[in-house]
Enzyme design. Sequence first.
Site, PDB file in Angstrom:
ATOM      1  N   ILE A 220       0.784  12.689   7.264  1.00 37.62           N
ATOM      2  CA  ILE A 220       0.065  12.570   8.538  1.00 37.62           C
ATOM      3  C   ILE A 220       0.072  11.103   8.953  1.00 37.62           C
ATOM      4  O   ILE A 220      -0.525  10.253   8.292  1.00 37.62           O
ATOM      5  CB  ILE A 220      -1.371  13.116   8.400  1.00 37.62           C
ATOM      6  CG1 ILE A 220      -1.320  14.626   8.085  1.00 37.62           C
ATOM      7  CG2 ILE A 220      -2.169  12.859   9.674  1.00 37.62           C
ATOM      8  CD1 ILE A 220      -2.666  15.267   7.883  1.00 37.62           C
TER       9      ILE A 220
ATOM     10  N   TYR B 108       0.820  -1.211   0.000  1.00 39.33           N
ATOM     11  CA  TYR B 108       0.000   0.000   0.000  1.00 39.33           C
ATOM     12  C   TYR B 108       0.856   1.263   0.000  1.00 39.33           C
ATOM     13  O   TYR B 108       0.454   2.304  -0.540  1.00 39.33           O
ATOM     14  CB  TYR B 108      -0.985  -0.010   1.172  1.00 39.33           C
ATOM     15  CG  TYR B 108      -0.430   0.498   2.481  1.00 39.33           C
ATOM     16  CD1 TYR B 108      -0.463   1.862   2.786  1.00 39.33           C
ATOM     17  CD2 TYR B 108       0.127  -0.364   3.416  1.00 39.33           C
ATOM     18  CE1 TYR B 108       0.059   2.330   3.981  1.00 39.33           C
ATOM     19  CE2 TYR B 108       0.638   0.101   4.611  1.00 39.33           C
ATOM     20  CZ  TYR B 108       0.601   1.453   4.887  1.00 39.33           C
ATOM     21  OH  TYR B 108       1.123   1.923   6.061  1.00 39.33           O
TER      22      TYR B 108
ATOM     23  N   VAL C 259      -2.034  10.647   3.895  1.00 41.20           N
ATOM     24  CA  VAL C 259      -2.706  10.373   5.162  1.00 41.20           C
ATOM     25  C   VAL C 259      -2.654   8.872   5.433  1.00 41.20           C
ATOM     26  O   VAL C 259      -3.193   8.072   4.664  1.00 41.20           O
ATOM     27  CB  VAL C 259      -4.171  10.858   5.152  1.00 41.20           C
ATOM     28  CG1 VAL C 259      -4.820  10.616   6.521  1.00 41.20           C
ATOM     29  CG2 VAL C 259      -4.249  12.334   4.762  1.00 41.20           C
ATOM     30  N   ASP C 260      -1.996   8.505   6.528  1.00 41.04           N
ATOM     31  CA  ASP C 260      -1.851   7.089   6.882  1.00 41.04           C
ATOM     32  C   ASP C 260      -1.760   6.982   8.399  1.00 41.04           C
ATOM     33  O   ASP C 260      -0.697   6.704   8.955  1.00 41.04           O
ATOM     34  CB  ASP C 260      -0.601   6.511   6.204  1.00 41.04           C
ATOM     35  CG  ASP C 260      -0.430   5.021   6.486  1.00 41.04           C
ATOM     36  OD1 ASP C 260      -1.443   4.356   6.803  1.00 41.04           O
ATOM     37  OD2 ASP C 260       0.715   4.531   6.397  1.00 41.04           O
ATOM     38  N   GLY C 261      -2.876   7.217   9.067  1.00 36.20           N
ATOM     39  CA  GLY C 261      -2.870   7.236  10.519  1.00 36.20           C
ATOM     40  C   GLY C 261      -3.933   6.335  11.122  1.00 36.20           C
ATOM     41  O   GLY C 261      -5.123   6.509  10.853  1.00 36.20           O
TER      42      GLY C 261
END
Length: 251
Positions: free
Chosen positions: A62, A39, A131-133
Amino acid sequence: MATSIDIREEAGVRTLHFGSDWIQGAMRIARPWNLELDYTREMMTSLLLREDSRYPRKVLLIGLGSASLTKFLYRNYPLAKLDVVEIDPGVVAAARQFFKLPDDPQRLHLHISCGADFLLNTGKQWDLILVDGFDALGRAGVLDTQTFYLMCRAHLSEQGIMAVNLLGRSRGFKASVERIREAFDGRALCFPSCDSGNTIAFAAAGDAVETSLLDLKDAARELKERTGLNLLPTLTRLEQAQTCEGGLFTL
């Protein structure tokens, strides 16, 4: 409450965990600058969507995790300034100790904050927002709300692209995509899920993205030659999913 951080190693791959078996990041020890997880490679498709050779010059990440995306951009885009927002200082410490996070305050700025709070209190804009949080249970919380996506849109430049890692097996997955589409007035596209079950959504602000799949493949070959990252399989899956009508990618 501080996150419980576990570091594991198996078959030459070091992984980051938040107190569970859920992998929050990975690094092949022999190739620390490469993107190990599917990913993370797919999120880099955003690099193909603008023709400007200087793109991106300003990037916001993030969620730090094992710093895979941060390191890839730091190494391969030496003119880019990187802002990284991570809510837990323990994750930053782990990334430095175990995952070779660079220490370069000139190019790499680390902010200990919630991503939504950070956006609420800054006037900066970025060419690329990643964004990966998630927490230990795979929940994105406030990072998966329409208000947050609207803030991301407001902080994108005219060349701005946002890429979001969504968990394909999550019950809220389709709702997440709809929130992104609403926040970006329909200018969003969800890629076919990769093998890990993650799905990447892309959204654009400012200038329209309109390019042929053939041109994207040419750009992917150039990126592979320059960085070693091969995005051609991702583009093949995109083509097979018939997402690009008439062979044209628009966003």
